[in-house]
Write a protein that holds these residues in place. Structure first.
Motif, mmCIF file in Angstrom:
data_model
loop_
_atom_site.group_PDB
_atom_site.id
_atom_site.type_symbol
_atom_site.label_atom_id
_atom_site.label_comp_id
_atom_site.label_asym_id
_atom_site.label_seq_id
_atom_site.Cartn_x
_atom_site.Cartn_y
_atom_site.Cartn_z
ATOM 1 N N ALA A 189 0.835 -1.210 0.000
ATOM 2 C CA ALA A 189 0.000 0.000 0.000
ATOM 3 C C ALA A 189 0.868 1.258 0.000
ATOM 4 O O ALA A 189 0.587 2.214 -0.731
ATOM 5 C CB ALA A 189 -0.927 -0.009 1.214
ATOM 6 N N LEU A 190 1.933 1.263 0.808
ATOM 7 C CA LEU A 190 2.838 2.409 0.826
ATOM 8 C C LEU A 190 3.427 2.661 -0.561
ATOM 9 O O LEU A 190 3.472 3.799 -1.045
ATOM 10 C CB LEU A 190 3.968 2.181 1.839
ATOM 11 N N SER A 191 3.879 1.587 -1.209
ATOM 12 C CA SER A 191 4.496 1.724 -2.530
ATOM 13 C C SER A 191 3.497 2.258 -3.555
ATOM 14 O O SER A 191 3.810 3.172 -4.337
ATOM 15 C CB SER A 191 5.041 0.370 -2.989
ATOM 16 N N LEU A 192 2.280 1.729 -3.545
ATOM 17 C CA LEU A 192 1.283 2.149 -4.524
ATOM 18 C C LEU A 192 0.833 3.596 -4.288
ATOM 19 O O LEU A 192 0.698 4.380 -5.246
ATOM 20 C CB LEU A 192 0.082 1.204 -4.483
ATOM 21 N N PHE A 193 0.612 3.957 -3.030
ATOM 22 C CA PHE A 193 0.209 5.338 -2.734
ATOM 23 C C PHE A 193 1.331 6.314 -3.110
ATOM 24 O O PHE A 193 1.070 7.412 -3.614
ATOM 25 C CB PHE A 193 -0.137 5.496 -1.253
ATOM 26 N N PHE A 194 2.571 5.917 -2.850
ATOM 27 C CA PHE A 194 3.699 6.781 -3.182
ATOM 28 C C PHE A 194 3.808 6.985 -4.691
ATOM 29 O O PHE A 194 4.005 8.100 -5.169
ATOM 30 C CB PHE A 194 4.998 6.179 -2.633
ATOM 31 N N LEU A 195 3.669 5.897 -5.430
ATOM 32 C CA LEU A 195 3.717 6.003 -6.888
ATOM 33 C C LEU A 195 2.561 6.842 -7.416
ATOM 34 O O LEU A 195 2.716 7.628 -8.353
ATOM 35 C CB LEU A 195 3.689 4.609 -7.514
ATOM 36 N N ALA A 196 1.381 6.667 -6.798
ATOM 37 C CA ALA A 196 0.213 7.435 -7.230
ATOM 38 C C ALA A 196 0.430 8.927 -7.034
ATOM 39 O O ALA A 196 0.008 9.745 -7.859
ATOM 40 C CB ALA A 196 -1.022 6.981 -6.470
ATOM 41 N N ARG A 197 1.103 9.272 -5.967
ATOM 42 C CA ARG A 197 1.317 10.688 -5.680
ATOM 43 C C ARG A 197 2.440 11.290 -6.513
ATOM 44 O O ARG A 197 2.399 12.469 -6.872
ATOM 45 C CB ARG A 197 1.641 10.879 -4.198
ATOM 46 N N ASN A 198 3.454 10.491 -6.840
ATOM 47 C CA ASN A 198 4.658 11.055 -7.441
ATOM 48 C C ASN A 198 4.900 10.689 -8.901
ATOM 49 O O ASN A 198 5.674 11.369 -9.570
ATOM 50 C CB ASN A 198 5.891 10.630 -6.629
ATOM 51 N N SER A 199 4.273 9.625 -9.391
ATOM 52 C CA SER A 199 4.632 9.162 -10.730
ATOM 53 C C SER A 199 3.482 9.100 -11.724
ATOM 54 O O SER A 199 3.689 9.279 -12.926
ATOM 55 C CB SER A 199 5.272 7.770 -10.633
ATOM 56 N N ILE A 200 2.274 8.820 -11.247
ATOM 57 C CA ILE A 200 1.182 8.567 -12.177
ATOM 58 C C ILE A 200 0.905 9.773 -13.070
ATOM 59 O O ILE A 200 0.751 9.641 -14.291
ATOM 60 C CB ILE A 200 -0.090 8.144 -11.409
ATOM 61 N N ALA A 201 0.848 10.964 -12.487
ATOM 62 C CA ALA A 201 0.551 12.157 -13.286
ATOM 63 C C ALA A 201 1.595 12.350 -14.376
ATOM 64 O O ALA A 201 1.262 12.647 -15.537
ATOM 65 C CB ALA A 201 0.480 13.383 -12.375
ATOM 66 N N TYR A 202 2.862 12.169 -14.011
ATOM 67 C CA TYR A 202 3.945 12.339 -14.996
ATOM 68 C C TYR A 202 3.826 11.333 -16.131
ATOM 69 O O TYR A 202 3.950 11.678 -17.309
ATOM 70 C CB TYR A 202 5.287 12.198 -14.283
ATOM 71 N N ARG A 203 3.550 10.082 -15.789
ATOM 72 C CA ARG A 203 3.442 9.039 -16.820
ATOM 73 C C ARG A 203 2.220 9.258 -17.707
ATOM 74 O O ARG A 203 2.258 8.992 -18.913
ATOM 75 C CB ARG A 203 3.385 7.669 -16.151
ATOM 76 N N LEU A 204 1.137 9.761 -17.105
ATOM 77 C CA LEU A 204 -0.056 10.033 -17.912
ATOM 78 C C LEU A 204 0.188 11.172 -18.895
ATOM 79 O O LEU A 204 -0.257 11.123 -20.043
ATOM 80 C CB LEU A 204 -1.236 10.359 -16.993
ATOM 81 N N VAL A 205 0.892 12.201 -18.443
ATOM 82 C CA VAL A 205 1.207 13.323 -19.337
ATOM 83 C C VAL A 205 2.093 12.848 -20.488
ATOM 84 O O VAL A 205 1.895 13.225 -21.643
ATOM 85 C CB VAL A 205 1.896 14.457 -18.550
ATOM 86 N N LYS A 206 3.078 11.989 -20.185
ATOM 87 C CA LYS A 206 3.932 11.461 -21.238
ATOM 88 C C LYS A 206 3.136 10.605 -22.228
ATOM 89 O O LYS A 206 3.488 10.513 -23.411
ATOM 90 C CB LYS A 206 5.061 10.620 -20.628
ATOM 91 N N ALA A 207 2.042 9.997 -21.724
ATOM 92 C CA ALA A 207 1.212 9.168 -22.592
ATOM 93 C C ALA A 207 0.233 9.989 -23.432
ATOM 94 O O ALA A 207 -0.543 9.423 -24.213
ATOM 95 C CB ALA A 207 0.453 8.151 -21.760
ATOM 96 N N GLY A 208 0.236 11.311 -23.236
ATOM 97 C CA GLY A 208 -0.611 12.168 -24.046
ATOM 98 C C GLY A 208 -1.827 12.722 -23.345
ATOM 99 O O GLY A 208 -2.612 13.454 -23.949
ATOM 100 N N VAL A 209 -2.017 12.401 -22.061
ATOM 101 C CA VAL A 209 -3.159 12.927 -21.302
ATOM 102 C C VAL A 209 -2.863 14.374 -20.914
ATOM 103 O O VAL A 209 -1.715 14.722 -20.606
ATOM 104 C CB VAL A 209 -3.419 12.058 -20.046
ATOM 105 N N SER A 210 -3.876 15.224 -20.936
ATOM 106 C CA SER A 210 -3.680 16.628 -20.565
ATOM 107 C C SER A 210 -3.224 16.733 -19.117
ATOM 108 O O SER A 210 -3.538 15.880 -18.286
ATOM 109 C CB SER A 210 -4.975 17.422 -20.758
ATOM 110 N N SER A 211 -2.494 17.789 -18.819
ATOM 111 C CA SER A 211 -1.940 17.971 -17.479
ATOM 112 C C SER A 211 -3.041 18.033 -16.419
ATOM 113 O O SER A 211 -2.932 17.414 -15.365
ATOM 114 C CB SER A 211 -1.105 19.251 -17.439
ATOM 115 N N ARG A 212 -4.119 18.764 -16.711
ATOM 116 C CA ARG A 212 -5.212 18.900 -15.743
ATOM 117 C C ARG A 212 -5.875 17.559 -15.464
ATOM 118 O O ARG A 212 -6.102 17.180 -14.309
ATOM 119 C CB ARG A 212 -6.245 19.898 -16.275
ATOM 120 N N ARG A 213 -6.144 16.796 -16.523
ATOM 121 C CA ARG A 213 -6.787 15.501 -16.337
ATOM 122 C C ARG A 213 -5.849 14.515 -15.646
ATOM 123 O O ARG A 213 -6.283 13.699 -14.827
ATOM 124 C CB ARG A 213 -7.234 14.948 -17.685
ATOM 125 N N ALA A 214 -4.551 14.604 -15.944
ATOM 126 C CA ALA A 214 -3.579 13.713 -15.310
ATOM 127 C C ALA A 214 -3.530 13.954 -13.803
ATOM 128 O O ALA A 214 -3.461 13.001 -13.006
ATOM 129 C CB ALA A 214 -2.202 13.926 -15.924
#
Length: 582
Positions: A189-214
């Motif tokens: 849970a710690l690992s997943l929450f940490f990744l959700a807070r620090n990495s998911i938005a960045y990876r979504l933006v790189k995948a083409g998702v808008s910054s606001r939606r990411a």
């Protein structure tokens, strides 16, 4: 009277004027996003407060409505928070299990009454007595303490203790009782929450998702992670192999009743309630001001007292516990498009629906997952960089910040803010008791006067100027007397002493008596006392006394005017015919 009431209502509910469908849709979307974040947080913070999960949900319904109706911020989201939950836990820790819920509700009710009372006295200015370094260090210390306190749920032991040292010692003593399944779930849970807070938005933006939606998706990720753990816990029946879960969460709306407790218990809650009220007000108002500044709006500190007070009274009346403004949820509300207090009212309605229909789904939720959520949330509250910057800039302020941080860890969360406030005020008083009072001189060829010990300036043996860099009041009046006496003893040719009052904003009665004493002593020594650069408000107050009638010297508009009158430049014109300088 009707005009006054109408003006007050317009000021409070002015956002309703021109309210339209676009704003409503923005508030609804923001409310849904905040609710998704608030549901697991309300459970987690109730766990942190040592209360059943349902109490966290209760504290997330009526307080939001009360603040929306009376508070001055349009974006602030109130409810359970990590710091106030920890303070509540420390306050009710010694109460019997059967009285903790009503004790927590009574604590919230007292906090609310104190805040309302402060609002009636227009005591919003009291926020100025709690310095930002103290608040920052206190929150950092409390966040660190919260993280340590939640480690026991991550490793599956009982733990214990109220201070950081006692908690760590308790964990070390129970090292052999660590639950493997709990550690696996907690670590995941710690690992997943940490990744959700620090990495998911960045990876979504790189995948083409808008910054606001990411950003939105990354903030909603925790609810999906929690759903995965609930399903895994239920499908694998992990409770049977030693994994602690939330258990049954009674459904339905909170019971509404005043939290009656014994008089002795009520008295024991007064001091903790006062500390919680201070922290809640300072923390919430700081958050509200930050959000308002982004929208070029303003916050009324006295209305904040009423809003927070009403929210805490509502929490106590609805079987909840003490609440304040949440930085994380308020930021999410603002970034999700929330524009008016209606978004908080919609959140309250959604939380009420959760309490009535969705609580059975929460039964298999592992406690380790909630602990992981708390830890990740508190990581963003750690601000050691701010403490270091304060230390570099000012050793006194840095000492206050460090002392506050250590007090939270070593004495407990209840005393940290008191230590910080008392120490900050003590150091401030120490500084004003011994103000900087240098002799000044003139930069050659200019009208500027500076500290003679730090700059190469022109000085006079007959006329000395003492610059007072602090208001004069009873605590530093004798210091001025001693400083003047020292100057007189060191300069035998002194005929005039000027007190340069650029920084003097006030002269109280005790300081006036000291000025009378200084004037009389200087007269006895054949020295005249003068003033320069005195503010008009201070001078007007002196005219109310008879001091100026006995003043041996004059009050000059500026320091340069005083020096020109008392120590004029020599007239070299008579040498024009005799000296030819090339």
């Amino acid at each position: 009277m009707s005009g006054v009431v109408q003006t007050a209502l317009t000021r409070q509910f002015g956002w309703l004027s021109g309210y339209n469908g676009r704003q409503f849709s923005s508030d609804v979307v923001a409310a849904i996003v905040v609710t998704i974040l608030l549901v697991p947080q309300s459970l987690a913070y109730a766990l942190l407060a040592g209360l059943p999960p349902k109490v966290g949900i209760y504290a997330s319904i009526t307080p939001l409505v009360a603040y929306a109706l009376l508070g001055s911020s349009r974006q602030l989201n109130v409810g359970p928070t990590a710091v106030i939950s920890l303070m509540t836990a420390a306050t009710i820790a010694d109460l019997p299990d059967e009285t903790r819920i009503v004790g927590a509700a009574a604590l919230a009710f007292i906090v609310g009454m104190m805040l309302i009372g402060a609002g009636l006295l227009k005591a919003g200015f009291l926020m100025n007595f709690v310095s930002r370094p103290v608040v920052s260090a206190y929150i950092t210390g409390a966040a660190f303490l919260i993280i340590v306190s939640q480690l026991r749920h991550i490793v599956g032991v009982e733990g214990g203790g109220r201070t950081a040292l006692s908690m760590i010692q308790s964990l070390s003593q129970q090292f052999g009782q660590i639950s493997a399944i709990t550690m696996v779930v907690g670590g995941a849970a710690l690992s997943l929450f940490f990744l959700a807070r620090n990495s998911i938005a960045y990876r979504l933006v790189k995948a083409g998702v808008s910054s606001r939606r990411a950003k939105m998706l990354s903030r909603m990720a925790p609810i999906f992670i929690i759903a995965v753990f609930i399903i895994a816990s239920w499908a694998g029946d992990l409770e049977q192999i030693g994994l602690a879960v939330v258990g049954d969460v009674p459904g339905g709306l909170p019971p509404f009743a005043l939290p009656w407790v014994e008089q002795s218990l009520m008295q024991s809650l007064l001091v903790p309630a006062a500390v919680i009220a201070i922290v809640a007000f300072v923390d919430s108002t700081s958050t509200a001001q930050e959000l308002a500044a982004r929208k070029r709006e303003s916050i009324n500190a006295n209305r904040e007292l009423f809003g927070l007070g009403a929210a805490n009274i509502a929490a106590g009346w609805s079987s909840g516990y003490a609440v304040n403004g949440s930085m994380s949820r308020s930021a999410v509300n603002a970034s999700a498009g929330g524009e008016t207090p209606l978004s908080s009212i919609i959140v309250a309605a959604l939380m009420a629906l959760t309490a009535m229909f969705l609580t059975p789904l929460l039964r298999p939720l592992p406690l380790a997952v909630l602990a992981a959520l708390i830890i990740i949330a508190c990581l963003s509250l750690l601000d050691f960089r701010s403490i270091w910057r304060t230390w570099v800039y000012s050793r006194l302020d840095g000492l206050t910040a460090v002392a506050t941080f250590l007090a939270v860890l070593l004495l407990g969360v209840q005393y940290g803010v008191l230590v910080g406030v008392v120490l900050a005020m003590a150091l401030h008083i120490r500084t004003t008791v011994n103000p900087h009072m240098p002799l000044v001189g003139r930069f050659p060829g200019t009208e500027h006067y500076r500290d003679a010990d730090r700059f190469v300036v022109e000085t006079s043996d007959r006329v000395k100027t003492l610059r007072i860099d602090e208001s004069l009041y009873y605590a530093n009046a004798r210091t001025l007397e001693d400083r003047v006496a020292g100057i007189v003893s060191k300069h035998e040719d002194l005929t005039d002493l000027i007190l340069m009052c650029t920084a003097v904003n006030r002269i109280d009665a005790s300081a006036l008596n000291s000025l009378e004493t200084i004037n009389n002593r200087l007269r006895a020594s054949g020295i005249k006392l003068h003033f320069s650069d005195m503010q008009s408000r201070v001078r007007e107050r002196l005219f109310r006394s008879s001091f100026l009638d006995r003043l041996t010297g004059r009050i000059f508009l500026s320091q340069h005017e005083a020096m020109e009158a008392l120590e004029p430049e020599p007239d070299w014109s008579f040498l024009d015919d005799h000296i030819d300088i090339h």
